[in-house]
Design an enzyme around this catalytic site. Structure first.
Site, short mmCIF file in Angstrom:
data_model
loop_
_atom_site.label_atom_id
_atom_site.label_comp_id
_atom_site.label_asym_id
_atom_site.label_seq_id
_atom_site.Cartn_x
_atom_site.Cartn_y
_atom_site.Cartn_z
N ASP A 1 22.53 -2.05 18.04
CA ASP A 1 21.75 -0.82 17.89
C ASP A 1 22.42 0.35 18.63
O ASP A 1 21.80 1.00 19.46
CB ASP A 1 20.31 -1.03 18.38
CG ASP A 1 19.64 -2.17 17.63
OD1 ASP A 1 20.03 -3.33 17.82
OD2 ASP A 1 18.75 -1.89 16.81
N ASN B 1 18.74 -3.04 9.76
CA ASN B 1 17.93 -2.34 8.76
C ASN B 1 18.41 -0.92 8.51
O ASN B 1 18.24 -0.38 7.42
CB ASN B 1 16.46 -2.34 9.18
CG ASN B 1 16.25 -1.80 10.57
OD1 ASN B 1 16.90 -2.24 11.51
ND2 ASN B 1 15.38 -0.82 10.71
N VAL C 1 15.22 -4.88 18.38
CA VAL C 1 14.30 -4.46 19.43
C VAL C 1 15.13 -3.76 20.50
O VAL C 1 16.10 -4.32 21.01
CB VAL C 1 13.57 -5.68 20.05
CG1 VAL C 1 12.71 -5.25 21.23
CG2 VAL C 1 12.71 -6.36 18.98
N HIS C 2 14.78 -2.50 20.79
CA HIS C 2 15.62 -1.69 21.66
C HIS C 2 15.33 -1.97 23.13
O HIS C 2 14.79 -1.14 23.87
CB HIS C 2 15.44 -0.21 21.32
CG HIS C 2 15.83 0.07 19.89
ND1 HIS C 2 15.37 1.13 19.18
CD2 HIS C 2 16.66 -0.62 19.06
CE1 HIS C 2 15.88 1.10 17.96
NE2 HIS C 2 16.65 0.05 17.86
N HIS D 1 8.67 -4.60 16.54
CA HIS D 1 9.20 -5.50 15.50
C HIS D 1 8.71 -6.94 15.60
O HIS D 1 9.44 -7.89 15.32
CB HIS D 1 10.74 -5.47 15.51
CG HIS D 1 11.30 -4.11 15.31
ND1 HIS D 1 11.03 -3.35 14.19
CD2 HIS D 1 12.10 -3.35 16.10
CE1 HIS D 1 11.65 -2.19 14.30
NE2 HIS D 1 12.29 -2.16 15.45
N ASP E 1 22.71 -2.31 13.18
CA ASP E 1 22.31 -0.93 13.47
C ASP E 1 23.47 -0.19 14.12
O ASP E 1 23.57 -0.11 15.34
CB ASP E 1 21.04 -0.86 14.32
CG ASP E 1 19.77 -1.04 13.48
OD1 ASP E 1 19.89 -1.23 12.25
OD2 ASP E 1 18.67 -0.98 14.05
N TYR F 1 22.86 4.74 12.47
CA TYR F 1 21.56 5.37 12.25
C TYR F 1 21.68 6.59 11.35
O TYR F 1 21.00 7.60 11.54
CB TYR F 1 20.86 5.72 13.57
CG TYR F 1 20.38 4.51 14.32
CD1 TYR F 1 21.29 3.69 14.99
CD2 TYR F 1 19.05 4.13 14.30
CE1 TYR F 1 20.87 2.55 15.63
CE2 TYR F 1 18.62 2.98 14.95
CZ TYR F 1 19.54 2.20 15.61
OH TYR F 1 19.13 1.06 16.25
FE FE Z 1 17.72 -0.41 15.83
MN MN Z 2 16.97 -2.31 13.67
#
Ligand code: FE
Ligand code: MN
Length: 433
Positions: A143, A203, A325-326, A297, A170, A173
């Site tokens: 991410d 995603n 999950v960040h 999530h 990810d 973005y």
């Molecule tokens: Fe993400």
């Molecule tokens: Mn994601």
């Protein structure tokens, strides 16, 4: 005035008392890197492993006449070898990408620095191939995004040597705003052009546009081409590769994973091909975590866990690294929601620094299988020392440096007498629905 100072002083005391170890700075803005060279100069250069002894060099030019050629050699400024690859590009609504070059070079020597030039001119780059044997060190960051947090994570990644970067999804973005793929490529270039970056999708790579583009992953698949054919996969969304004594499985949380799907059948064939004498370590990466005690999530990885967890368990996968999950969370060895000494260690490392910020709330009380959890940005290191021992460490981004907040010694399941891989007869593969 005096009251104001008293209040500020009290506030200062309160905040320092509440979090003595680490105060998280507030939100950080987006960082959008522009291209500074000419149209024919390479930009967004990144390298990836491309089958045993080969590296794929990928870059973009706005000039259509630049050839997909990489000149390379072991001495600075001297390119006695060269290889030619292919050019591709894509349209997305009104956006047209530059020329995307992919060139596979090799065979290359292990643990060796190569100097290279893209398209016959422009600046010199260099990368180092991974070693052929232990020790080997991976950097792991999910991410990522492109904020000042990302800049901080990247600087910590680059501050200490590593062999290969693993990214569990990810990336940019961009979310359909295609120029953000270009600025992301520029932001990571100083790191991704010097060490192989191996990625799987999240995603934010999907970018489906109803009616117009049902074909998702257009930008991701075109720009971040991974060596899926080398592992007999038919999709860039899942594949495996080997580095030193590690077999690494990259799974696709956003590709079909149900029993009988292409990905499922590929995974079963892939784990059946693992030779633990050659690769005593097996790691898997995927985006949406199968184990997660954060409120963000929740349950999103559950269908995939139900479909695929048994395959990884029977193959005695040592650890599973996820994102989405960040925050950071490490579980004990688990299988089927219970602690299990023969199951993989699951770690969520979705804290690279994206623009959505941190996932701050975890369920309470902490489930017993969750060992360490913290909503902070950072990255991880996986140092595999030999066939039996590896060290995992999580490096939280502090303002000026990074700080090891969690660490663990891993013992390979291949070395465990109690957890021999469970062989699944190959006949049963044909019986899958
Ligand atoms: Fe993400
Ligand atoms: Mn994601």
């Amino acid at each position: 005035m005096v009251t104001l100072f008293t209040h500020l002083f009290l506030l200062f005391l309160l905040t320092t008392a509440a979090s003595p170890e680490y105060t998280r700075p507030g939100p950080r803005p987006l960082v959008l890197r522009q291209h500074s060279g000419s149209d024919s100069d390479p930009q967004q250069v990144h390298v990836s492993l491309s089958g045993k002894g080969y590296i794929r060099v990928s870059w973009i030019t706005s000039d259509k006449n630049v050839q997909p050629t990489v000149q390379y050699g072991k001495t600075r400024g001297k390119y006695n070898l060269s290889a030619t690859g292919e050019i591709t590009s894509y349209h997305y609504l009104f956006y047209k990408s530059g020329q995307i070059h992919h060139v596979r070079i090799g065979p290359l020597d292990p643990g060796t620095t190569y100097y290279y030039r893209c398209g016959g001119s422009g600046p010199e780059f260099h990368f180092r191939t991974p070693p052929s044997a232990f020790p080997v060190e991976f950097a792991v960051a999910g991410d990522l995004g492109q904020t000042e947090w990302t800049v901080s994570t990247l600087s910590h990644i680059g501050a200490r040597d590593y062999d290969v970067l693993l990214l569990p999804g990810d990336l940019s973005y961009a979310d359909m705003d295609q120029p953000l793929w270009d600025s992301f490529g520029r932001l990571v270039e100083p790191y991704a052009s010097t060490r192989p970056w191996m990625v799987t999708q999240g995603n934010h790579e999907v970018e489906t546009l109803p009616v117009v583009y049902r074909n998702a992953f257009m930008a991701y698949n075109t720009r971040w081409l991974m060596p899926y054919r080398a592992s007999k996969s038919t999709s860039n969304l899942y594949y495996s590769f080997e580095v030193a004594g590690a077999h690494i499985i990259m799974l696709g949380s956003y590709a079909d994973f149900y029993i009988g799907s292409d990905q499922y059948r590929w995974l079963k064939a892939d784990v059946a091909s693992i030779d633990r004498r050659r690769t005593p370590w097996v790691f898997a990466l995927l985006h949406a975590p199968w184990y997660n005690s954060n409120f963000a999530h929740r349950g999103e990885g559950e269908a995939m866990r139900v479909a695929m967890e048994e395959v990884l368990y029977k193959a005695r996968v040592d650890a599973v690294f996820t994102g989405h999950v960040h925050a950071y969370e490490r579980f004990t060895r688990v299988y089927n929601n219970k602690a299990d000494v023969c199951g993989p260690v699951h770690v969520t490392i979705g804290d690279g620094g994206n623009r959505e910020g941190l996932a701050n709330s975890f369920e309470n009380p902490r489930p017993s299988i969750s060992v360490y959890r913290e909503p902070s940005f950072g990255h991880a290191r996986l140092r595999v020392f030999n066939s039996t021992h590896a060290h995992w460490s999580w490096h939280r981004n502090n303002d000026t440096g990074s700080f090891v907040a969690d660490e663990l010694w891993l013992e390979s399941l291949a070395a465990s007498k109690a957890c021999k891989p469970i062989r699944v007869p190959s006949k049963s593969q044909n019986e899958e629905p």
